[in-house]
Design a protein around this motif. Structure first.
Motif, PDB file in Angstrom:
ATOM      1  N   TRP A   1       0.814  -1.216   0.000  1.00  0.00           N
ATOM      2  CA  TRP A   1       0.000   0.000   0.000  1.00  0.00           C
ATOM      3  C   TRP A   1       0.850   1.269   0.000  1.00  0.00           C
ATOM      4  O   TRP A   1       0.357   2.352   0.279  1.00  0.00           O
ATOM      5  N   GLU A   2       2.132   1.109  -0.358  1.00  0.00           N
ATOM      6  CA  GLU A   2       2.967   2.271  -0.656  1.00  0.00           C
ATOM      7  C   GLU A   2       3.058   2.495  -2.163  1.00  0.00           C
ATOM      8  O   GLU A   2       3.798   3.366  -2.613  1.00  0.00           O
ATOM      9  N   GLY A   3       2.307   1.709  -2.912  1.00  0.00           N
ATOM     10  CA  GLY A   3       2.240   1.879  -4.359  1.00  0.00           C
ATOM     11  C   GLY A   3       1.194   2.907  -4.737  1.00  0.00           C
ATOM     12  O   GLY A   3       0.961   3.879  -4.019  1.00  0.00           O
ATOM     13  N   ASP A   4       0.507   2.672  -5.848  1.00  0.00           N
ATOM     14  CA  ASP A   4      -0.450   3.664  -6.357  1.00  0.00           C
ATOM     15  C   ASP A   4      -1.788   3.645  -5.636  1.00  0.00           C
ATOM     16  O   ASP A   4      -2.517   4.637  -5.653  1.00  0.00           O
ATOM     17  N   ALA A   5      -2.127   2.514  -5.013  1.00  0.00           N
ATOM     18  CA  ALA A   5      -3.456   2.369  -4.400  1.00  0.00           C
ATOM     19  C   ALA A   5      -3.399   2.579  -2.898  1.00  0.00           C
ATOM     20  O   ALA A   5      -2.376   2.335  -2.248  1.00  0.00           O
TER      21      ALA A   5
ATOM     22  N   LEU B   1      -3.525  10.067  -1.766  1.00  0.00           N
ATOM     23  CA  LEU B   1      -3.235   9.725  -3.153  1.00  0.00           C
ATOM     24  C   LEU B   1      -2.265  10.732  -3.782  1.00  0.00           C
ATOM     25  O   LEU B   1      -1.363  10.353  -4.545  1.00  0.00           O
TER      26      LEU B   1
ATOM     27  N   LYS C   1       1.168   9.945  -2.501  1.00  0.00           N
ATOM     28  CA  LYS C   1       1.705   8.768  -3.177  1.00  0.00           C
ATOM     29  C   LYS C   1       2.282   9.133  -4.547  1.00  0.00           C
ATOM     30  O   LYS C   1       3.330   8.614  -4.958  1.00  0.00           O
ATOM     31  N   ALA C   2       1.578   9.998  -5.250  1.00  0.00           N
ATOM     32  CA  ALA C   2       2.053  10.409  -6.569  1.00  0.00           C
ATOM     33  C   ALA C   2       3.390  11.139  -6.475  1.00  0.00           C
ATOM     34  O   ALA C   2       4.214  11.071  -7.396  1.00  0.00           O
ATOM     35  N   ARG C   3       3.618  11.826  -5.346  1.00  0.00           N
ATOM     36  CA  ARG C   3       4.890  12.532  -5.159  1.00  0.00           C
ATOM     37  C   ARG C   3       5.999  11.587  -4.714  1.00  0.00           C
ATOM     38  O   ARG C   3       7.122  11.653  -5.228  1.00  0.00           O
TER      39      ARG C   3
ATOM     40  N   ARG D   1       6.157   8.068  -4.705  1.00  0.00           N
ATOM     41  CA  ARG D   1       6.418   6.945  -5.613  1.00  0.00           C
ATOM     42  C   ARG D   1       7.324   5.900  -4.952  1.00  0.00           C
ATOM     43  O   ARG D   1       8.285   5.412  -5.551  1.00  0.00           O
TER      44      ARG D   1
ATOM     45  N   ALA E   1       7.622   2.388  -6.902  1.00  0.00           N
ATOM     46  CA  ALA E   1       8.236   2.565  -8.217  1.00  0.00           C
ATOM     47  C   ALA E   1       9.702   2.981  -8.088  1.00  0.00           C
ATOM     48  O   ALA E   1      10.575   2.482  -8.813  1.00  0.00           O
TER      49      ALA E   1
END
Length: 303
Positions: A214-218, A233, A236-238, A240, A243
């Motif tokens: 849950w450290e990914g995109d969701a 969210l 998370k986008a910041r 990453r 990834a």
């Protein structure tokens, strides 16, 4: 080197001792936890796992060792020393001090964590590195003989970032590096500049990277419909985290470094900590080394 010893005691976890040490350069006091296995040290000295955020992880690490190392044929874990560095507090974290200590230079200034609190600063990683590699090493040498070829460093979040930065700048410091949920994108991903210049030379390093699912995109299911969902969210986008960890693993593997990455299912940035500590024990104290060649793997990841 006991002249910088301010206080000492016994922690409530399996006979662990703690020592409050004064930094010989800055005068700052940090708490060093030490757990030494029963019996005599090997001829070459003990292998050791050094852990950052010591207050938060020492109990988990000690219990993990005590539960597994006594049965090596069932766990592949051998005995070793645990050294955890934290602060003289009963709390799991000292957020202000760890921001400075675990934030590699050059660092920045941030608003206070609390109203009327002190400004938050990062960039003190060089001070922390010197404390670990000089003050703590000198102090521990009088208490437990260590095998210099079998030293490992574990860090989570900021600690994971610190571990990667230290590896890039001092690849001689440890043989095994474990970075859980490393904050690779912190402060405009400056650590990638160190990666670009990194040369391990003759040092045969092993690196373990990890993060929670849950450290990914969701978002985790329990967060998905909460009032902070949108902000989470965006964060998370910041950051990453997943990834960036995958990209780091690929880059290190491409440089011929033995590298493994694991994404742990159903774990968040904080719940992943005990899972990551358990894996750090395995990475540091495995009797049969399963990773003798360069490898990048994904284990325990949902598909």
């Amino acid at each position: 080197m006991r002249q910088n010893l301010v206080a000492e005691g016994v922690a409530n976890c399996g006979g662990t001792r703690w020592f409050d040490l004064k930094d010989t350069q800055t005068g700052d006091i940090r708490r060093v936890y030490l757990w030494v296995p029963p019996g005599d040290a090997p001829a070459a000295g003990w292998p050791a796992l050094w852990l950052l955020d010591g207050n938060a992880v020492i109990g988990t690490a000690v219990d993990t060792m005590r539960a597994q190392a006594f049965w090596p044929t069932g766990t592949n874990i051998g005995w070793g020393v645990l050294i955890a560095v934290g602060y003289p507090t009963d709390d799991a974290y000292d957020s202000l001090r760890r921001s400075w200590d675990l934030g590699p230079p050059p660092g920045r200034n941030y608003p206070p964590f609390t109203p009327d609190g002190p400004e938050v600063r990062t960039g003190g990683g060089a001070e922390m590195a010197r404390f670990l590699l000089e003050d703590v090493c000198d102090f521990i040498s009088g208490l437990a003989p260590l095998d210099p070829a079998r030293q490992s460093l574990f860090g989570h979040s900021f600690g994971g970032l610190f571990a990667l930065w230290l590896m890039f700048t001092r690849p001689d410091a440890f043989a095994n590096w474990i970075a859980a949920s490393p904050a690779i994108t912190w402060e405009d991903s400056f650590v990638l500049d160190h990666l670009a210049r990194f040369d391990a030379g003759a040092h045969r390093l092993r690196v373990h990277l990890s993060a929670g699912e849950w450290e990914g995109d969701a978002l985790a299911p329990f967060q998905a419909h909460g009032p902070e969902a949108e902000a989470r969210l965006a964060e998370k986008a910041r950051t990453r985290t997943v990834a960036a960890a995958h990209q780091m693993a690929d880059a290190l593997s491409g440089r011929g470094i033995v590298t493994e990455i694991e994404i742990y299912p159903d774990e968040t940035h904080m719940s992943v900590l005990p899972v990551a500590v358990n894996r750090a024990i395995r990475w540091a104290f495995a009797i049969e080394n399963m990773h003798s060649a360069t490898t990048t793997t994904q284990i325990n990841e949902r598909t």
